[in-house]
Design an enzyme around this catalytic site. Sequence first.
Site, PDB file in Angstrom:
ATOM      1  N   HIS A   1       0.614  -8.427   5.673  1.00 26.25           N
ATOM      2  CA  HIS A   1      -0.154  -8.465   4.423  1.00 26.25           C
ATOM      3  C   HIS A   1      -1.513  -9.137   4.533  1.00 26.25           C
ATOM      4  O   HIS A   1      -2.381  -8.910   3.692  1.00 26.25           O
ATOM      5  CB  HIS A   1       0.683  -9.169   3.355  1.00 26.25           C
ATOM      6  CG  HIS A   1       0.225  -8.983   1.947  1.00 26.25           C
ATOM      7  ND1 HIS A   1      -0.181  -7.761   1.443  1.00 26.25           N
ATOM      8  CD2 HIS A   1       0.114  -9.863   0.908  1.00 26.25           C
ATOM      9  CE1 HIS A   1      -0.502  -7.902   0.172  1.00 26.25           C
ATOM     10  NE2 HIS A   1      -0.353  -9.157  -0.172  1.00 26.25           N
TER      11      HIS A   1
ATOM     12  N   HIS B   1       0.814  -1.216   0.000  1.00 27.94           N
ATOM     13  CA  HIS B   1       0.000   0.000   0.000  1.00 27.94           C
ATOM     14  C   HIS B   1       0.847   1.266   0.000  1.00 27.94           C
ATOM     15  O   HIS B   1       0.285   2.360  -0.101  1.00 27.94           O
ATOM     16  CB  HIS B   1      -0.954   0.010   1.200  1.00 27.94           C
ATOM     17  CG  HIS B   1      -2.215  -0.751   0.959  1.00 27.94           C
ATOM     18  ND1 HIS B   1      -3.408  -0.149   0.606  1.00 27.94           N
ATOM     19  CD2 HIS B   1      -2.472  -2.086   0.987  1.00 27.94           C
ATOM     20  CE1 HIS B   1      -4.338  -1.078   0.444  1.00 27.94           C
ATOM     21  NE2 HIS B   1      -3.803  -2.257   0.672  1.00 27.94           N
TER      22      HIS B   1
END
Length: 730
Positions: free
Chosen positions: A462, A243
């Site tokens: 993650h 991200h």
Amino acid sequence: MGSGSSVNVQYKHSLQKSENAFKAAVLIQQWYRRHVARLEMRRRCTWRIFQSIEYSCEQDQIKLHNFFSYLMDQFTPSSSKERDFISRMFVSGESYKEAELEKYCDYESIEVPDSYTGPHLSFPLLPDHATALLEAFQQKQQLHARYVLNLLHETRKHLKQLPNISHVSTCYIEEITVCGDLHGQLDDLFLIFYKNGLPSPSKSYVFNGDFVDRGKQSLEILVILFTFLLIYPKEVHLNRGNHEDHMVNLRYGFTKEVMQKYKVHGKKILKMFQNVFCWLPLATLIDQKVLIIHGGISDTTDLDMLEKIQRNRFVSVLRLKKRKESSGKPQIQAINGESESGTDATPRLSLQPQSAQAPSTANRREFSRWLRQTVQEQIDTCRRLVDISESDSSVGRDSETELYFLSELCQSFQVLDILWSDPMPQEGCRENKVRGGGCYFGPDVTEKFLEKYSLQFLIRSHECKQEGYEFCHSRKVLTIFSASNYYEIGSNRGAYVKLGPDLIPHFVQYQANKTAHLLTMTQRISRVEESAFRALREKLFAHTSALISAFKSYDRDNTGKITLSNWATAVESVLRLGLPWRMLRPQLVRSAEDGMLEYKSWLDDLAMEQRSQEHIQSSLLEVIYRNRSNLETIFRIIDRDHSGLISFEEFQQTWKLFSSHMNIELTDDGINDLVRSIDFNKDGNIDFNEFLEAFRLVRQCDSALLAAASGAADSSETSVSIVQLHKLTK
């Protein structure tokens, strides 16, 4: 005798009572076990719904990005000015050179007014500055834009000096704390510091990426982490996550957050964040024994190659590369299947002319599969080629181009894999089609990787885990996730892990939300379950038209009814979420006579539920639900300066891309008519509400516009253009 008889009766009575009590205890135990089993089944189903919807959105983001990359490659600008404008719009973050970025983000020219009551920063930073920031953010204060830009400037200078893989030792400190995804949830970071202590010379931290997006305080988290990084550069280590990528930020909230909080200088701050993200290290290695990466590995992950990668080139790791021939050093552009001359731009893994050609890069999945099969055989060659392309000036121009392109491909997949990959229980390594990026790696891949580099285990993040952490691959892979209540209040705990010199992990779990502590297990699961099924019903409603078509394929006699088994099969064929629909059916289908479902009535109920929240015609609402995220991302891509407004020029150039892709002849006058018709308040710009309203209006009169499109008048050109926007997002 009488006394003995009385004792015997009492004994039998007592024995009977004990037996009854024992039977009751067994019944209660059986009931409790069934109750807990049902709760666990509900929890797992709920978890799977949330994850399936989350990963489906990630697929949409990658597909949308690939679509724009494809448009860029197919578009032929009519002038150099047009080419430069399009390039600046869609290749954000890569066009600024060092000196240009310094000049553009000049923080010294920004004055701090006397009325400013927030925290002040002066460099070099001291621990008191960090404490002041923590207190200010707890009181919902905002750091002035000058200080944010100054902080980013200093952070960037520091990160540029760091290697791709940070090396940490437990010899000089008691323990190292590793934190996973925070995703803009500042309360979780505060709780970690409260429980574990602030970073200091005796308290080392590794933050494993995904600091931003989804939550509402991503910027504050970054400011705090960057501040501690500059104060304690040897004790605080930051890894890049998937991200920390400006293309992902467009969809998941960080871009919007920055522009809302800093309306005047937001564009400069975003530009600096994009540049800082690409300088974040890719991994951290503790005592040469524990590797910390955000996503995972693949069967081609090579730490030696990762050490040599110029990580700052990957502003967005979603963007693979293609080569562009030039008279000087090779240039790299976004991936596509054809070169500028129209011939295939497919690479060879050798300079020999007899080498096999790769499949077209237009088909990214096919190309990815080919590269994974081939690159393992050529990994040593790739490493050598990287060295040659960087250091050997005697290489010929054509050979240098070939080598540079090959090394770029290898490096792209190396970075993509460590940021996007997930472990799986099965053996082997395969493409991660669920997320749309990275791969799935099995226990055999982990074992070979650990053995090759003499490692004990991997730490990665993650993935959200219910307990905040989870082991897999025989405890050789540890997932750590630090954002509690990620999907809903009570959905999961957050956790961090502490490692001492013995490298034995010690976990600390927490709930940052006070409400979650007050809920019983049943209440917590019910609350999370309700939220999950609400999201799933929205997803179903958003695909009403496709579901009707799928149901009709099973209803050949037009009875309006299908079996529940066919219902489950049809729903999965449309949504492709991989969910156990038969198990979920009682929560989604309220009534079914004789095992048959009246599917039109069921869809009407879904529509009524959504209309109770949004007073919009159901057919329009369906389209909005299905396309809003894509439309919002498209809007932000077009809105290059992130002002929240699309200028007429930005809109005109974007529609030239779309019309080129759809082979529609659009005159400049036709585009001008279109943009003026969307600008409802006539302020010379298009905001998102106008953009969305135009999309809704076009859905209302879709068929009429398509009929008018057969004409060649300017008005019909305008109609076609709007209709095609609707079709792009289907």
